[in-house]
Design a protein around this motif. Structure first.
Motif, PDB file in Angstrom:
ATOM      1  N   PHE A 124       3.635   8.668  -1.715  1.00  0.00           N
ATOM      2  CA  PHE A 124       3.932   8.725  -3.092  1.00  0.00           C
ATOM      3  C   PHE A 124       4.249  10.141  -3.354  1.00  0.00           C
ATOM      4  CE2 PHE A 124       1.575   9.774  -6.784  1.00  0.00           C
ATOM      5  CZ  PHE A 124       1.545   9.350  -8.408  1.00  0.00           C
ATOM      6  N   GLN A 125       3.936  11.181  -2.558  1.00  0.00           N
ATOM      7  CA  GLN A 125       4.746  12.540  -3.390  1.00  0.00           C
ATOM      8  C   GLN A 125       6.418  13.124  -2.720  1.00  0.00           C
ATOM      9  OE1 GLN A 125       2.469  13.881  -4.248  1.00  0.00           O
ATOM     10  NE2 GLN A 125       1.622  15.873  -4.291  1.00  0.00           N
ATOM     11  N   ALA A 126       6.430  11.723  -2.018  1.00  0.00           N
ATOM     12  CA  ALA A 126       8.255  11.933  -1.479  1.00  0.00           C
ATOM     13  C   ALA A 126       8.745  10.798  -2.855  1.00  0.00           C
ATOM     14  CB  ALA A 126       8.230  10.708  -0.294  1.00  0.00           C
ATOM     15  N   MET A 127       7.975  10.344  -3.579  1.00  0.00           N
ATOM     16  CA  MET A 127       9.263  10.072  -4.829  1.00  0.00           C
ATOM     17  C   MET A 127       9.242  11.067  -5.321  1.00  0.00           C
ATOM     18  SD  MET A 127       7.257   6.090  -5.191  1.00  0.00           S
ATOM     19  CE  MET A 127       6.416   6.905  -6.132  1.00  0.00           C
ATOM     20  N   ASP A 128       8.559  12.183  -5.601  1.00  0.00           N
ATOM     21  CA  ASP A 128       8.769  13.247  -6.475  1.00  0.00           C
ATOM     22  C   ASP A 128      10.450  13.030  -6.409  1.00  0.00           C
ATOM     23  OD1 ASP A 128       6.333  13.400  -7.112  1.00  0.00           O
ATOM     24  OD2 ASP A 128       6.756  15.190  -5.982  1.00  0.00           O
ATOM     25  N   ALA A 129      11.221  13.783  -5.708  1.00  0.00           N
ATOM     26  CA  ALA A 129      12.555  13.926  -5.811  1.00  0.00           C
ATOM     27  C   ALA A 129      13.769  12.641  -6.370  1.00  0.00           C
ATOM     28  CB  ALA A 129      12.567  14.002  -3.976  1.00  0.00           C
ATOM     29  N   GLU A 130      13.380  11.770  -6.188  1.00  0.00           N
ATOM     30  CA  GLU A 130      14.026  10.296  -7.024  1.00  0.00           C
ATOM     31  C   GLU A 130      13.058  10.417  -8.165  1.00  0.00           C
ATOM     32  OE1 GLU A 130      13.963   5.465  -6.698  1.00  0.00           O
ATOM     33  OE2 GLU A 130      12.653   7.012  -5.017  1.00  0.00           O
ATOM     34  N   ILE A 131      12.222  10.882  -8.345  1.00  0.00           N
ATOM     35  CA  ILE A 131      12.061   9.991 -10.403  1.00  0.00           C
ATOM     36  C   ILE A 131      12.874  11.410 -10.858  1.00  0.00           C
ATOM     37  CG2 ILE A 131      10.020  10.791 -11.510  1.00  0.00           C
ATOM     38  CD1 ILE A 131       8.644   9.480  -9.461  1.00  0.00           C
ATOM     39  N   GLU A 132      13.117  13.457 -10.157  1.00  0.00           N
ATOM     40  CA  GLU A 132      13.359  14.408 -10.467  1.00  0.00           C
ATOM     41  C   GLU A 132      14.681  13.497 -10.749  1.00  0.00           C
ATOM     42  OE1 GLU A 132      13.994  18.496 -10.078  1.00  0.00           O
ATOM     43  OE2 GLU A 132      12.515  17.779  -8.501  1.00  0.00           O
ATOM     44  N   ALA A 133      15.734  13.312  -9.953  1.00  0.00           N
ATOM     45  CA  ALA A 133      17.215  12.841 -10.332  1.00  0.00           C
ATOM     46  C   ALA A 133      16.850  12.406 -10.810  1.00  0.00           C
ATOM     47  CB  ALA A 133      17.274  11.987  -8.774  1.00  0.00           C
TER      48      ALA A 133
ATOM     49  N   PRO B  71       0.834  -1.051   0.241  1.00  0.00           N
ATOM     50  CA  PRO B  71      -0.207   0.195   0.399  1.00  0.00           C
ATOM     51  C   PRO B  71       1.021   1.269   0.386  1.00  0.00           C
ATOM     52  CG  PRO B  71      -0.060  -1.104   2.057  1.00  0.00           C
ATOM     53  CD  PRO B  71       0.549  -2.022   1.028  1.00  0.00           C
ATOM     54  N   LEU B  72       0.076   1.850  -0.380  1.00  0.00           N
ATOM     55  CA  LEU B  72       0.937   3.375  -0.754  1.00  0.00           C
ATOM     56  C   LEU B  72      -0.077   4.670  -0.844  1.00  0.00           C
ATOM     57  CD1 LEU B  72       4.095   4.823  -1.890  1.00  0.00           C
ATOM     58  CD2 LEU B  72       2.742   4.738  -4.071  1.00  0.00           C
ATOM     59  N   ASP B  73       0.480   6.069   0.885  1.00  0.00           N
ATOM     60  CA  ASP B  73       0.088   6.088   0.957  1.00  0.00           C
ATOM     61  C   ASP B  73       0.139   8.036   0.442  1.00  0.00           C
ATOM     62  OD1 ASP B  73       1.760   7.089   2.157  1.00  0.00           O
ATOM     63  OD2 ASP B  73       1.088   7.479   4.323  1.00  0.00           O
TER      64      ASP B  73
END
Length: 86
Positions: A68-77, A62-64
């Motif tokens: 989900f928002q915390a993954m933004d920095a990783e995706i941007e990198a 499960p992903l709250d």
């Protein structure tokens, strides 16, 4: 369900096929001497096939919203070609 005799089916086949194709009739029974002999139904081409929802249920953790928002920095990198987190 509509029932037509063989003579009527022969003379108005186009109209009967159009009625089944358009959905005006679900099926049309063609009778010979008053006894059902054939059934005219629309082809099931798969486009109207029902889809089962939830096939991936319980396959992923499960992903709250915060996670989900915390993954933004990783995706941007990853988009910028950075391999290490800062």
């Amino acid at each position: 369900m509509t029932t037509v005799n063989m003579l009527e089916a022969k003379t108005s086949l186009s109209r009967l096929v159009e009625a089944v194709e358009s959905g005006a009739e679900e099926e049309i029974i063609i009778a010979r001497n008053g006894k059902p002999a054939a059934k005219l139904v629309p082809l099931d081409v798969g486009a109207k096939k029902k889809r089962r929802l939830g096939l991936a249920r319980d396959k992923y953790p499960p992903l709250d919203f915060e996670a989900f928002q915390a993954m933004d920095a990783e995706i941007e990198a990853l988009f910028l070609g950075e391999t290490e987190k800062k």
